[in-house]
Scaffold this active site. Structure first.
Site, PDB file in Angstrom:
ATOM      1  N   LYS A  36       0.837  -1.203   0.000  1.00  0.00           N
ATOM      2  CA  LYS A  36       0.000   0.000   0.000  1.00  0.00           C
ATOM      3  C   LYS A  36       0.874   1.256   0.000  1.00  0.00           C
ATOM      4  O   LYS A  36       1.913   1.304   0.668  1.00  0.00           O
ATOM      5  CB  LYS A  36      -0.897  -0.025   1.239  1.00  0.00           C
ATOM      6  CG  LYS A  36      -1.983   1.057   1.311  1.00  0.00           C
ATOM      7  CD  LYS A  36      -2.898   0.777   2.515  1.00  0.00           C
ATOM      8  CE  LYS A  36      -4.029   1.802   2.615  1.00  0.00           C
ATOM      9  NZ  LYS A  36      -4.906   1.510   3.771  1.00  0.00           N
ATOM     10  N   SER A  48      -9.798   1.682   2.941  1.00  0.00           N
ATOM     11  CA  SER A  48      -8.909   2.480   2.115  1.00  0.00           C
ATOM     12  C   SER A  48      -7.884   1.647   1.341  1.00  0.00           C
ATOM     13  O   SER A  48      -7.217   2.194   0.459  1.00  0.00           O
ATOM     14  CB  SER A  48      -8.166   3.503   2.970  1.00  0.00           C
ATOM     15  OG  SER A  48      -7.399   2.859   3.946  1.00  0.00           O
ATOM     16  N   SER A  58     -10.171  -0.799   7.045  1.00  0.00           N
ATOM     17  CA  SER A  58      -9.591  -0.614   5.712  1.00  0.00           C
ATOM     18  C   SER A  58      -8.848  -1.777   5.104  1.00  0.00           C
ATOM     19  O   SER A  58      -8.404  -1.675   3.968  1.00  0.00           O
ATOM     20  CB  SER A  58      -8.664   0.603   5.740  1.00  0.00           C
ATOM     21  OG  SER A  58      -9.433   1.777   5.893  1.00  0.00           O
TER      22      SER A  58
END
Lengths: 473, 95, 477
Positions: A66, A141, A165
């Site tokens: 990420k 997210s 997330s």
């Protein structure tokens, strides 16, 4: 050949490499090429060639990371314009641990800006599409990480979970996502959203991969004062049954409005499967759960408002030039942050400000105590709490962007565990109208081995096959 | 629940410029969110301690040992503006 | 308010840089005067993703300070974030302490302590403009070397009553901290910084008036003068019926003027909340035991020891115990000449310091060894007091060795009947009228005769001895 490579889970690929049946370079190039031709916008950066990697238990199986993890010399932008092109001088411990275990970095994945969002539509680098239906969101997210794994563009990925997330995008994309016990994974080098909630964890195709990844992720880090040693080694799960296991379902929560019928049906079916494996399903109450959402939406923005103050144009990132300092600050932050980030900074600042601290932040931290103690009480008599991971399946791109509050409700089931700092996994429980539904299994602190065991048994019995979402080879 | 003036004050604290045409919409959005958040006033929290830190960490202090600092060129590399080996910023005075 | 007596009410906020090896929350080495931005890392630069970890040695020094000040030590202490924007604050917040400081209460000398807490220092903002101070500069340059240095903030109760008392008490604090070994406490280098909160109120009132904050004074002398100037400024305002505005002020020692330091269009709202990246610090028995074991002899104990063991007068004992450098110098003088009576050594050190003003004895031209020598020469009557004072003047001006100066200036004591008797006789002969009066019993002119002899001997005779000889020669013994 590509089909066979693609079909290998991460654990199986690692074993094949260790045996000599598969070359690391071959595996890396397979995924690198797929990532480079990604149409879902899941990646913000893809390696141009395989980096040096070492031998290790993760044996050459590449990871997608990420964007908010600092990776030395590689753009680490946290999905924000304010960090466009920023390359840090150091690497996050979580990533370093995986690299040291033999996993090279395949690419950086797209995300909601500063991890604020539940759909990956808050990214300054464009939204990500759900591989199951490209008109829909992958969740957020960690939307890029989830889409990449679900589309078979990466064998596995590192994400973060603050209010859901990892779990929620895993559910919406039909993969496995594990949120660890808070503190089990070092936060050093994770661009911070909400310090007391942020948790790094794996997004994988299956539970065994998640266990293997997690085992090489955890560890007390002297650079993170909130990190703790995991009290036992992480085992690769083998359970096929749930005999003697009690699953508690918070009935009031699960029966509420806003939960799609298809989701509820899939959840009920999963409970039936669990009973078939020998589990007992009981009802429980989390009376403070509705307030948990409110508490989270005070605590997280409050901490974020402080964590994001460092983005001021002085030392790195975007600077909007101005003749006076104040204008430089305010214009830089106006231009550099997206709308959702600004909203949360404003709410967070308000909640901490003079005269409001007790009513908001002070109160929210008390609600947090209540939530934690309610969960703890349930775990006295039940092994796990189970819920659907998300109240809905993947919604359409643009469907909720006009209504922030509606977006926040996605986190209804995941937030209590975030506040309590306790671990939870999401595994696919099936499809509803062709879209994946996730089952969340939650346990007390440091119960990841047991969670992975139960998840493994259920996964086997449910027999979900996510390969139809893989993008064409 | 949050009016224009309060919003401007909060935006000032957060060093966020807000254009005139953004003010009302932002105030409305935030008010909706704050109204929803306020529902947690219904909970009776008498006697409950706040959780400032989750979990128990023993040994969170660091020994007083030197670690190598970043070379200066690395420290300055991402800077938007540099002068005399330092980070150049506009003057703090003068509105 | 005219006609009421007004008394100053002063509280001090002192920031002390701790001399640990590394910064408060990261492993960068501390140092003074290093090239800019060579002592930084992701943590003290506030890079995205960096996290603080508290320095155990800084906590230890904080505990020692608390013990030396007789404070209550918190069993658990938390860090808080103090949020505001400034270029010298890389994270946009300072990690400090709020409602659970390391130490509460305490006392040093006659002043009560409010609290002591730990925090990190800001970086350095240097002004790129020509004026050398922030106003007038177009841009500033930030050097993050200092950023993150461990600070102990010591806050007194608002109990001090005068600039002089502040100066004296600050010296005591400085001595205490230096003795503890926790800080260089060097005001010029910035390891000791003092801000004063000043207000006035009618004498005897228990209400507090509006206070102003006087900042950025970097020497004891400036602090005293600045406080004096601000007290006068407030007094003048109040006596004219005006009110004092709460603000932050700067004292310019060159012009003795007070100016507003920052325009305060809004008061700071620091939005304190517990630092989520740092768990609360548990102060263990082991930490307390270590701090207690490492406490050295503190000023109050030293003062008492000087009285009990060295028989120093209370004034001398306090003077030296409260001023570390002076005590060290005193010890060095005594070490140099073991035969000296402690009070004698003390008197000479006091005499020397009296001539030096703000300069420390140890920094003067007079080495401890030479002062000790001088004192022993007086004790052995090689020279007398008058001659010694002349020697001391020379030593202060030019340094050197007392024996050499005595020889060069011919300042050996003149004493003994053989040497003095003829001079006394001469003086008497030269003043027949006075001699007559003296023989007659009128002692008043004796000073003139003694003075003549002293002049003749260029001060090298001992006044008492001369007087005795005069009386003898007059047959008055």
């Amino acid at each position: 050949m590509p089909e066979e490579l693609q079909a290998l889970s991460a654990a199986d690929a690692a074993a094949a490499i260790a045996k000599g049946d598969l070359g690391r370079g071959e595996l890396f190039e397979h995924y690198r090429a797929r990532a480079a031709s990604d149409e879902l916008n899941a990646f913000t950066w893809v390696a141009e060639s395989m980096p040096e990697s070492v031998d290790g238990p993760l044996g050459g199986v590449p990871i997608a990371v990420k964007d908010l993890f600092c990776t030395e010399g590689i753009p680490s932008q946290a999905g924000s314009k304010i960090l466009a092109g920023y390359c840090p001088p150091y690497t996050a411990t979580a990533v370093a641990n995986l690299e040291a275990a033999g996993a090279p970095i395949l690419g950086k994945t797209n995300q909601d800006e500063f991890a604020m969002g539940s759909s990956n539509e808050n990214s300054a680098y464009g939204p990500v599409q759900n591989p199951w239906d490209r008109s829909r969101v992958p969740g957020g997210s960690s939307g890029g990480s989830a889409a990449a794994v679900a589309a078979g563009l990466a064998p596995w990925a590192l994400g973060t979970d603050t209010g859901g997330s990892i779990r929620q995008p895993a559910a919406l994309c039909g993969i496995v996502g594990l949120k660890p016990t808070y503190g089990a994974v070092s936060r050093y080098g994770m661009i911070a959203f909400a310090s007391s909630l942020d948790s790094a964890g794996p997004l994988t195709r299956n539970v065994t991969d998640a266990a293997l990844f997690y085992r090489n992720l955890i560890g007390r880090d002297s650079a993170d004062a909130t990190s703790v040693s995991f009290p036992e080694p992480i085992a690769l799960p083998t359970s096929e049954r749930l005999d003697g296991i009690t699953l508690a379902v918070p009935a009031a929560l699960v029966d509420g409005d806003g939960i799609e019928a298809g989701v509820r049906d899939s959840f009920e079916a999963a409970l039936e499967t669990a009973r078939g494996l020998g589990a007992t399903v009981v009802s429980c109450e989390i009376p403070s759960a509705p307030y948990a959402l409110s508490a989270y939406y005070v605590i997280a923005p409050a901490e974020a408002s402080s964590n994001l103050a460092r983005f001021d144009g002085v030392r790195y990132g975007l600077r909007v030039d101005a003749t006076n300092l104040d204008a430089m600050y305010t214009e830089t932050r106006h231009d550099g942050f997206g709308d959702e980030v600004k909203r949360r900074i404003l709410i967070g600042t308000y909640a901490l400000s003079s005269g409001y601290y007790d009513a908001y932040y002070g109160r929210a931290q008390r609600v947090r105590t209540v939530v934690a103690s309610e969960l703890s009480a349930i775990f006295q008599t039940a092994d796990f709490i189970v819920t659907p991971t998300s109240p809905t399946v993947a919604f359409g791109l643009g469907e909720r962007t006009a209504d922030p509050l509606a977006m926040y409700l996605s986190d209804l089931f995941t937030i209590p565990m975030s506040l309590a700092g306790t671990p939870a996994i999401s595994i696919p429980s099936g499809l509803s109208d062709g879209l994946p539904v996730g089952l969340q299994i939650c346990g007390p602190a440091f119960s990841e081995n047991r969670i992975l065991g139960a998840a493994h048994a259920l996964e086997r019995a449910i027999g979900f096959d996510g390969s139809s979402a893989w993008s064409a080879l | 629940m949050i009016d224009r003036d309060e919003l401007l004050h909060v935006a000032r604290l957060a060093r966020l410029a807000l254009r005139d045409d953004e003010l009302d919409a932002t105030a409305a959005e935030l008010s909706t969110i704050l109204d929803h958040i306020a529902t947690f006033d219904e909970l009776d929290l008498g006697g409950v301690e706040p959780t400032a830190h989750v979990g128990d960490v023993d040994d969170s202090l660091r020994a007083d040992e030197v670690h190598a600092s970043l070379p200066r060129d690395i420290a300055l590399a991402p800077a938007p503006a540099v002068r005399d080996d330092g980070f150049l910023v506009p003057s703090p005075q003068g509105e | 308010m005219a006609g009421h007596e007004l008394e100053p009410v002063i509280g001090l906020e002192i920031h002390v840089q701790l001399r640990t090896a590394t910064k408060m929350f990261c492993g960068c080495a501390l140092g003074f005067g290093e090239p800019p931005n060579t002592r930084t890392c992701p943590v003290c630069l506030g890079l995205p993703g960096a996290l603080p970890v508290a320095n155990a040695e800084a906590i230890h020094y904080g505990l020692m300070i608390g013990m030396a000040l007789d404070s209550e030590l918190a069993p658990v202490s938390t860090f808080h974030r103090k949020n505001y924007f400034y270029p010298d604050l890389p994270k946009g917040y300072q990690i400090s302490q709020f409602d659970l400081p390391l130490c509460s209460g305490g006392k040093l000398g006659e002043v009560n302590i409010h609290r002591v807490h730990l925090e990190e220092d800001a970086a350095k903002l240097n002004h790129a403009g020509a004026s050398g101070r922030i106003e007038g500069a177009d841009s500033s340059i930030v050097d993050f070397n200092r950023g993150g240095t461990p600070l102990a903030e010591i806050v007194t109760e608002p109990e001090l009553r005068s600039a002089e008392q502040v100066g004296e008490w600050l010296r005591l604090l400085r001595t205490t901290l230096r003795t503890l070994g926790v800080s260089d406490v060097n005001m010029e280098e910035g390891s000791l910084r003092c801000d004063a909160n000043i207000s006035l109120r009618p004498t005897g009132s228990d209400q507090l008036g509006t206070k102003t904050e006087l900042k950025n004074m970097n020497s004891f002398r400036f602090i005293e003068r600045g406080i004096r100037a601000e007290v006068e400024r407030q007094r003048a305002l109040i006596e004219e019926g005006e009110s004092v505005t709460q603000e932050t002020l700067h004292f310019d020692p060159k012009t003795e003027s007070i100016t507003s330091l920052r325009s305060k269009e809004e008061a700071h709202d620091y939005r304190y909340f517990p630092e989520p990246d740092l768990p609360p610090v548990v102060i263990t028995e082991a930490m307390l035991a270590r701090a207690a074991a490492e406490l050295p002899e503190l000023p109050a104990a030293r003062e008492q020891r000087y009285i009990d063991e060295l028989s120093l007068s209370p004034e001398s004992a306090r003077l030296f115990a409260w001023r570390a450098e002076l005590a060290d110098y005193f010890d060095a003088v005594r070490a140099s000449e073991a035969s000296l009576e402690p009070q004698q050594a003390a008197n000479w050190v006091t005499e020397l310091q009296g001539r030096l003003g703000d300069q420390e004895a140890v920094d003067s031209n007079v080495t401890a060894a030479s002062l000790a020598k001088l004192a022993s020469m007086v004790a052995s009557a090689t020279i007398n007091q008058g001659g010694a004072k002349q020697v001391l003047d020379q030593l202060v001006e030019h340094g050197g060795e007392p024996e050499a100066i005595v020889a060069a200036e011919g300042l050996e004591a003149v004493g003994g009947a053989d040497e003095l008797a003829p001079i006394v006789a001469e003086a008497l002969d030269a003043n027949p009228e006075l001699t007559e009066r003296l023989r007659g019993g009128d002692m008043k002119p004796i000073g003139v005769i003694v003075g003549e002899v002293m002049k003749q001997t260029r001060g090298r005779a001992d006044g008492k001895e001369v007087t005795a000889l005069v009386r003898q020669q007059l047959g008055l013994s």
